[in-house]
Scaffold this active site. Structure first.
Site, PDB file in Angstrom:
ATOM      1  CB  CYS A  38     -39.990  32.248 -31.160  1.00  0.00           C
ATOM      2  SG  CYS A  38     -40.864  33.503 -30.243  1.00  0.00           S
TER       3      CYS A  38
ATOM      4  CB  CYS B 281     -44.020  30.629 -27.988  1.00  0.00           C
ATOM      5  SG  CYS B 281     -43.431  30.481 -29.690  1.00  0.00           S
TER       6      CYS B 281
ATOM      7  CE  LYS C  99     -34.798  44.555   7.561  1.00  0.00           C
ATOM      8  NZ  LYS C  99     -34.592  44.459   6.121  1.00  0.00           N
TER       9      LYS C  99
ATOM     10  CE  LYS D 174     -39.151  42.520   5.577  1.00  0.00           C
ATOM     11  NZ  LYS D 174     -38.235  42.576   4.495  1.00  0.00           N
TER      12      LYS D 174
ATOM     13  CB  CYS E  30     -42.940  33.605 -33.933  1.00  0.00           C
ATOM     14  SG  CYS E  30     -43.447  32.288 -32.834  1.00  0.00           S
TER      15      CYS E  30
ATOM     16  CG  ASP F 268     -35.578  47.663   0.588  1.00  0.00           C
ATOM     17  OD1 ASP F 268     -34.910  46.632   0.728  1.00  0.00           O
ATOM     18  OD2 ASP F 268     -36.642  47.705  -0.058  1.00  0.00           O
TER      19      ASP F 268
ATOM     20  CB  CYS G   7     -46.069  33.106 -30.222  1.00  0.00           C
ATOM     21  SG  CYS G   7     -44.607  34.058 -29.790  1.00  0.00           S
TER      22      CYS G   7
HETATM   23  S1  IVH Z   1     -28.722  45.423  11.967  1.00  0.00           S
HETATM   24  C1  IVH Z   1     -27.101  41.065  13.079  1.00  0.00           C
HETATM   25  N1  IVH Z   1     -29.759  47.680  11.176  1.00  0.00           N
HETATM   26  O1  IVH Z   1     -31.463  44.276   7.133  1.00  0.00           O
HETATM   27  C2  IVH Z   1     -27.744  41.790  11.960  1.00  0.00           C
HETATM   28  N2  IVH Z   1     -29.726  45.886   9.624  1.00  0.00           N
HETATM   29  O2  IVH Z   1     -31.709  40.953   8.115  1.00  0.00           O
HETATM   30  C3  IVH Z   1     -27.418  43.227  12.021  1.00  0.00           C
HETATM   31  N3  IVH Z   1     -30.631  46.452   7.428  1.00  0.00           N
HETATM   32  O3  IVH Z   1     -28.716  42.148   6.734  1.00  0.00           O
HETATM   33  C4  IVH Z   1     -28.247  43.995  11.115  1.00  0.00           C
HETATM   34  N4  IVH Z   1     -31.118  48.550   7.876  1.00  0.00           N
HETATM   35  O4  IVH Z   1     -28.760  44.316   5.440  1.00  0.00           O
HETATM   36  C5  IVH Z   1     -29.480  46.412  10.840  1.00  0.00           C
HETATM   37  N5  IVH Z   1     -30.604  49.765  10.627  1.00  0.00           N
HETATM   38  C6  IVH Z   1     -30.323  48.512  10.279  1.00  0.00           C
HETATM   39  C7  IVH Z   1     -30.589  48.011   8.987  1.00  0.00           C
HETATM   40  C8  IVH Z   1     -30.284  46.674   8.713  1.00  0.00           C
HETATM   41  C9  IVH Z   1     -31.122  47.604   6.951  1.00  0.00           C
HETATM   42  C10 IVH Z   1     -30.531  45.186   6.664  1.00  0.00           C
HETATM   43  C11 IVH Z   1     -29.207  44.490   6.753  1.00  0.00           C
HETATM   44  C12 IVH Z   1     -29.468  43.142   7.353  1.00  0.00           C
HETATM   45  C13 IVH Z   1     -30.943  42.986   7.118  1.00  0.00           C
HETATM   46  C14 IVH Z   1     -31.601  42.266   8.258  1.00  0.00           C
END
Ligand code: IVH
Length: 720
Positions: free
Chosen positions: A437, A431, A122, A319, A416, A124, A413
């Site tokens: 300020c 403050c 996933k 996660k 100031c 980020d 503060c």
């Molecule tokens: S699949 C139907 N795959 O995570 C949703 N999402 O809520 C399809 N994300 O909005 C998402 N890596 O922005 C998918 N390998 C991955 C991902 C991924 C990051 C994000 C994406 C999505 C949120 C999940």
């Protein structure tokens, strides 16, 4: 001789050279940014690029908005148009627990016999949807609220790993591909180092930096920030694929960057192995990840599993727990925000955490400090949660120096010297010296010029400080007395930027009332509340004269907000500023809508069902334009219902019981007298708009239908 040779170069030859350079540059770009295996040196690449840009400049008739030369972006500023997604952008259901993940497998395997999973990291960053037509990138839209997002095509074109033109074969004529735009740690560190050197505010993490960069108004800035993009999903009509992995492999063959860390797992236990491996291994990846996404591979199984209202039932995100580190607390700074709120910030011995170096962490307020019993010199646990700024979660008491002393929270503060106050029910100290300020004054002006407020381009935090320190501005109204010659004399500000600033100050006079109201920076009045107040009260004068009860008439405004609004306007200084802003010509009224008639004044009306000549939204608009009020449900205060086909049976029953009159579409139109010539003209003007609205509605209905069809018995009770 040279001249003759030059003359021999035909226009066809030039076009052929341009085409060949574009193909070669696209190919080498892909080798470098997608495959990580360059075949030529940077020097050779740059030389080809220079040749291409020269030829394009000399032969503008061959311009192509998707030429590899657009990767450098432009310094023109652009506004983002909001566009509706063809297919809604859903999100994933999340879990932090292996047990819950186990339940996902049990449920899935109960509903579909064949269950193979694809595991992906996933990423980020921030989600993006790219549209390709005939192999060419035509649009890039952010997720937004899932239904509508911002068109950020110009910015996205500068991201080198996103193909502008597809390679390979077999791609559909039209499709959308979705993925994540992210900022690799190296780009993030470089960006923040540059910002620190320029005393600009730092990005808290790579995710914010990626999202913030994508919303930059100048694509040339985006081009320099080193964003990257990985793709993970294709949407389109009648796509030829049977499984997710097949889709991703095809996408890779067309030039898209697909993660190398994807794995097909044949059962739950292989998924758990993947998770355990990456929970550790991700720490050495060069980009940020926050979990693993587990998706059912086979599309037939996906159809059986379907969707809930928000997310697919065939996928889940696991996660990772926030990473934590232990380091020493060196000192505490106290920051003063624009509202006067004091935030204690810990200065830490730099420590590596989740791919970045952490030097500071928030301590929120005095209570947090005493709850943690934290002291200077302590070894502390720092965590980066789903949340942005690292926080201190605990003290390692075993390592505490026996001579250490409890912390004493400041009473004055730090900026100031004014004694701090604490308001009832507030955890923070404030403050109260709003007008004297420095950080409060600067903070208010900086808030006022923000993009979401008055959007005064060219003015940044630094210039505001400069203007303030040179006594050219002291509050937001002073901006409107600035003259170009005042600015031009300042260090670092040339004539051109001075002119730009003056013209964007001038342009801010047309910014709609809701944003002006937001820009005033009234405590707790965020963007949404400001919009609500502007819609509801229509003018600042009416807000000023509203009673607390009137302000609190809707759920949007609670007691805390109402008190803050009243308090703001009770201060003579604020009223004086407002008078000056009014005199400068800012918008303090919602745009007047031309009313059609007063035929419906005092009438509460419900619109229900489907209609032939008007869309539901249009009928609602007609109600308002003729002085009526829309209601969402039938109550004893409802005067009448405009009923179309398939009006909900519950509403009908209730209406009959309460004896409420029911009108047809035609009867309603006759009632408001909209079939006069003038009304027809107005309707004509709106036909185009209405067609769009209808298409949108139909798409929505279809999506709803599809979702409901796909929902399995487990959710059935929701619809009973
Ligand atoms: S699949 C139907 N795959 O995570 C949703 N999402 O809520 C399809 N994300 O909005 C998402 N890596 O922005 C998918 N390998 C991955 C991902 C991924 C990051 C994000 C994406 C999505 C949120 C999940």
């Amino acid at each position: 001789m040279r001249c003759e040779l030059y003359n021999m170069v035909s226009i066809e030859d030039i076009k052929a050279e341009i085409d060949s350079l574009r193909r070669a540059l696209n190919y080498h770009n892909h080798k470098y940014y997608v495959e990580n295996s360059p075949e030529i040196s940077d020097f050779e690449f740059d030389t080809m690029m220079r040749r291409l840009t020269d030829l394009e400049r000399e032969n503008p008739q061959f311009a192509d908005p998707l030429s590899p030369s657009v990767r450098v972006g432009s310094d023109r500023t652009s506004e983002f148009v909001s566009v509706k997604h063809r297919y809604p952008m859903l999100s994933l259901s999340n879990t932090y627990s292996k047990e819950e993940l186990g339940e996902f497998f049990v449920r899935t395997e109960k509903e579909v016999s064949k269950s193979e999973y694809v595991c992906e990291l996933k990423f980020d960053g921030t989600a993006i949807s790219l549209t390709y037509e005939n192999g060419r990138l035509t649009r890039a839209v952010t997720r937004g609220d899932g239904t509508t997002g911002d068109d950020v095509t110009a910015n996205v074109k500068t991201i080198r790993s996103i193909p502008l033109v597809l390679s390979g074969s077999g791609y559909p004529d039209f499709f959308e591909i979705r993925g994540e735009i992210f900022m690799p740690y190296a780009s993030f560190e470089r960006l923040n180092a540059e910002r620190e050197a320029a005393s600009e505010q730092l990005f808290a993490n790579p995710r914010n930096a990626a999202a913030g960069t994508l919303k930059q108004q100048q694509s040339a800035v985006v081009a320099k920030r080193g964003l990257d993009c990985t793709l993970y999903q294709i949407s389109g009509e009648a796509l030829p694929f049977k499984s997710h992995i097949e889709t991703l492999e095809a996408a890779r063959s067309w030039g898209f960057k697909i993660s190398e860390h994807i794995k097909v797992c044949k059962d739950a236990s292989e998924v758990f192995d993947y998770i355990s491996y990456w929970d550790e291994a991700r720490k050495s990846l060069p980009f940020p990840t926050d979990g693993v996404v587990i998706k059912v591979n086979d599309f037939t199984s996906r159809r059986i599993l379907g969707f809930t209202a928000k997310s697919p039932r065939w996928a889940v995100a696991y996660k990772f727990k926030a990473e934590s580190a232990v380091t020493r607390l060196l000192s505490i700074d106290y920051q003063v925000g624009r509202t006067g709120a004091i935030t204690p910030v810990a200065n830490l011995e730099p420590v590596q955490l989740a791919g970045t170096t952490v030097k500071r962490a928030t301590l929120h307020n005095a209570e947090q400090i005493s709850a943690l019993d934290i002291r200077i010199g302590d070894m502390v646990h720092v965590e980066k949660g789903g949340e942005i700024i690292p926080k201190i979660t605990a003290v390692e008491f075993s390592e505490r120096d026996k001579d250490s002393r409890p912390l004493e929270y400041i009473t004055q503060c730090p900026e100031c010297g004014t004694p701090l106050v604490r308001y009832e029910g507030e955890a923070k100290h404030y403050c109260p010296n709003q007008s004297g300020c420095r950080p409060q004054i600067l903070g208010r002006i900086i808030h006022f010029i923000r993009r979401k407020a008055l959007n005064i381009d060219g003015l940044g935090a630094e210039t505001i400080e400069l203007l303030f320190d040179n006594k050219l501005i002291h509050n937001i109204a002073d901006l409107y007395t600035l003259k170009a010659q005042d600015l031009a004399v300042l260090p670092r500000l040339g004539e051109k930027s001075a002119d730009n600033i003056i013209s964007s100050i001038e342009a801010s006079k047309t910014v709609p009332f809701a944003r002006v109201l937001f820009g005033l920076g009234i405590g707790f009045v965020g963007e949404t509340t400001a919009k609500y107040l502007a819609d509801q009260f229509k003018s600042l004068d009416r807000i000023i004269s509203a009673t607390k009860e009137e302000l609190m008439e809707s759920d949007e405004v609670g007691e805390k907000i109402a008190d803050s609004i009243i308090d703001y306007f009770a201060q003579p200084e604020n009223m004086e500023t407002i008078e000056r802003l009014k005199a400068a010509g800012l918008q303090f009224k919602s745009e007047a809508v031309q009313m059609h008639s007063e035929a419906l004044v005092g009438k509460n009306i419900v619109v229900s069902g489907k209609f032939i000549q008007h869309s539901r939204d249009e009928l609602k608009r007609l109600i308002e334009l003729n002085g009526g009020k829309n209601q969402s449900g039938v109550t004893s205060t409802t005067h009448f219902i405009i009923a179309g086909e398939n009006m909900g049976p519950a509403k009908l029953q209730k209406a009959e019981k309460l004896g409420i009159k029911i009108l047809s579409e035609e009867e309603f139109i006759a009632l408001i007298g909209e079939n006069s010539t003038a009304a027809e003209e107005r309707t004509e003007e709106r036909t185009e708009e209405r067609t769009e609205e209808r298409t949108e509605e139909r798409t929505e209905e279809r999506t709803e239908e599809k979702n409901i069809k796909n929902i399995q018995p487990i959710q059935g009770s929701l619809f009973d």
